[in-house]
Design a protein around this motif. Structure first.
Motif, mmCIF file in Angstrom:
data_model
loop_
_atom_site.group_PDB
_atom_site.id
_atom_site.type_symbol
_atom_site.label_atom_id
_atom_site.label_comp_id
_atom_site.label_asym_id
_atom_site.label_seq_id
_atom_site.Cartn_x
_atom_site.Cartn_y
_atom_site.Cartn_z
ATOM 1 N N LEU B 23 0.584 -1.357 -0.252
ATOM 2 C CA LEU B 23 -0.045 0.090 0.030
ATOM 3 C C LEU B 23 0.831 1.524 0.137
ATOM 4 O O LEU B 23 0.810 2.081 -0.318
ATOM 5 N N ARG B 28 -0.311 5.217 -0.646
ATOM 6 C CA ARG B 28 -1.809 5.252 -0.174
ATOM 7 C C ARG B 28 -1.025 5.412 1.595
ATOM 8 O O ARG B 28 0.149 5.019 1.698
ATOM 9 N N ASP B 29 -1.941 6.347 2.804
ATOM 10 C CA ASP B 29 -1.607 7.134 3.554
ATOM 11 C C ASP B 29 -2.199 6.402 4.449
ATOM 12 O O ASP B 29 -1.876 6.250 5.893
ATOM 13 N N VAL B 31 -5.126 3.108 5.488
ATOM 14 C CA VAL B 31 -6.301 2.277 5.389
ATOM 15 C C VAL B 31 -6.698 1.736 5.987
ATOM 16 O O VAL B 31 -6.784 1.963 7.822
#
Lengths: 218, 218
Positions: B23, B28-29, B31
């Motif tokens: 991720l 992506r920061d 989740v």
DNA sequence: TAGATTGTTAATCGATTAACAATC
DNA sequence: TAGATTGTTAATCGATTAACAATC
């Protein structure tokens, strides 16, 4: 379903098998739940419960080594040959191709595939290395149902998709990725790094305990 | 003990780590537990319970990818380098030596050993292959605590004993044998054939189900 | 027969799931 | 604020252990 053993039992069956094999080699006819339990570091009653489902115990004597092995082999499907394709002829792929032990488990790796043309044409173990694009056609033609993935993480998902499109419905995955595949496809992840991490945790844990123990001593 | 997580949680941590890494690579920061749960085919509340112990969740946003990864690395001891010796330079041993990924987990294989003199002197990965009899002296001198066993089943117990006598207290065992070692020695068995057997069982199971299903149809 | 060992039941333990209040 | 999402509690499920009767 004829057999529907608890998952935990199934995962111990290969270990019983392994131990029984070494006992057989040493000429032992019978073995008790106590002995097996000690060798596996589990409780004897768990052994009895596991093996009771095979129906091979004899009171007073224990379990007949050869018979019990045979039952396990049948339950695990070790006696049915499963032809497989392997994709990714790196060092791990090579190691799996070269390993003779899998045929005892009914696995026959019939061909290997790689995108690297310099590897195409080599023979490792019993398998010839072929160009990756030949997989779908061959898999269909030979009715291959099992695939082994030993490619780097980045391309594993793609390889899995190609396999599934080619009719493969069981995948033994050595790439450190959780593959996303249709529900009907069986996946078994063999994540070596995860195993290492586990050992690493226990190692760390012990170090910390020791330190604390020392600190606590007056 | 600072952390004493449930065994099941610990064995999932490497998988979370693996997913978080991919991720992170995709930028992506954050989740959510729901997303992670889907990727791992487990329940979202199990993800929350697992990660709660790391204390990295943020309500409304989910889990910060980089922070969570870092916590996992710390807990698993991935950040502490562990120097290891490998014994058995067969195809699997070679594969492990060549694999670069283990250093992410803090493992550094500093030397390999084999009884086959024709292999002695080779360099694979970062490790030099040495004569087996040099292990005890070197292990003591370098203070090596971790050993990797990739020899055939028949000699694994002997190798384990030599390792233990040489001060090694954690063993990553790839030989299909249950090693008998003193209690203070950590063992992590990586039994590939057992994994295969598991897949084989599920495969068999599905075949039987399908057949029965067909039979039941009028 | 007496003794060893299985098979099985009930009790315990740990892991997973469901539900929901807390909160950012 | 309203909504999304975590953290946590209680309920459920499955696996292990303990105990003992059955039996060869």
């Amino acid at each position: 379903m004829v057999h529907c053993l608890p998952a935990a039992t199934v995962s111990r069956l290969p270990l019983y098998h392994q131990i029984l094999k070494s006992l057989l080699d040493r000429g032992r006819d019978f073995v008790s739940s106590d002995t097996l339990a000690k060798l596996m570091s589990i409780d004897p009653s768990l052994v009895r419960k596991d093996l009771a489902s095979l129906g091979s115990g004899t009171q007073r004597l224990g379990y007949h080594v050869a018979t019990t092995m045979a039952s396990i082999e049948t339950i695990l499907g070790m006696r049915n040959t499963k032809e497989a394709f392997l994709v990714g002829v790196g060092s791990l792929g090579r190691a799996l191709l070269a390993y003779r032990g899998f045929c005892d488990y009914g696995l026959k790796i019939v061909a290997a595939f790689d995108t690297d043309n310099s590897k195409v044409g080599q023979t490792i173990g019993d398998a010839k290395v072929m160009a990756a694009e030949k997989l779908p056609g061959l898999a269909r033609r030979l009715g291959i149902r099992m695939g082994i993935i030993t490619v780097p993480a980045g391309v594993a998902q793609h390889v899995a998709e190609v396999m599934v499109e080619s009719g493969i419905t069981a995948i033994w995955n050595f790439a450190p990725v959780m593959l996303e595949v249709p529900e009907f496809v069986l996946i078994r992840n063999e994540n070596l790094a995860a195993g290492l991490a586990r050992l690493s945790y226990d190692y760390e844990q012990r170090l910390n305990n020791t330190k604390e123990g020392e600190g606590e001593q007056p």
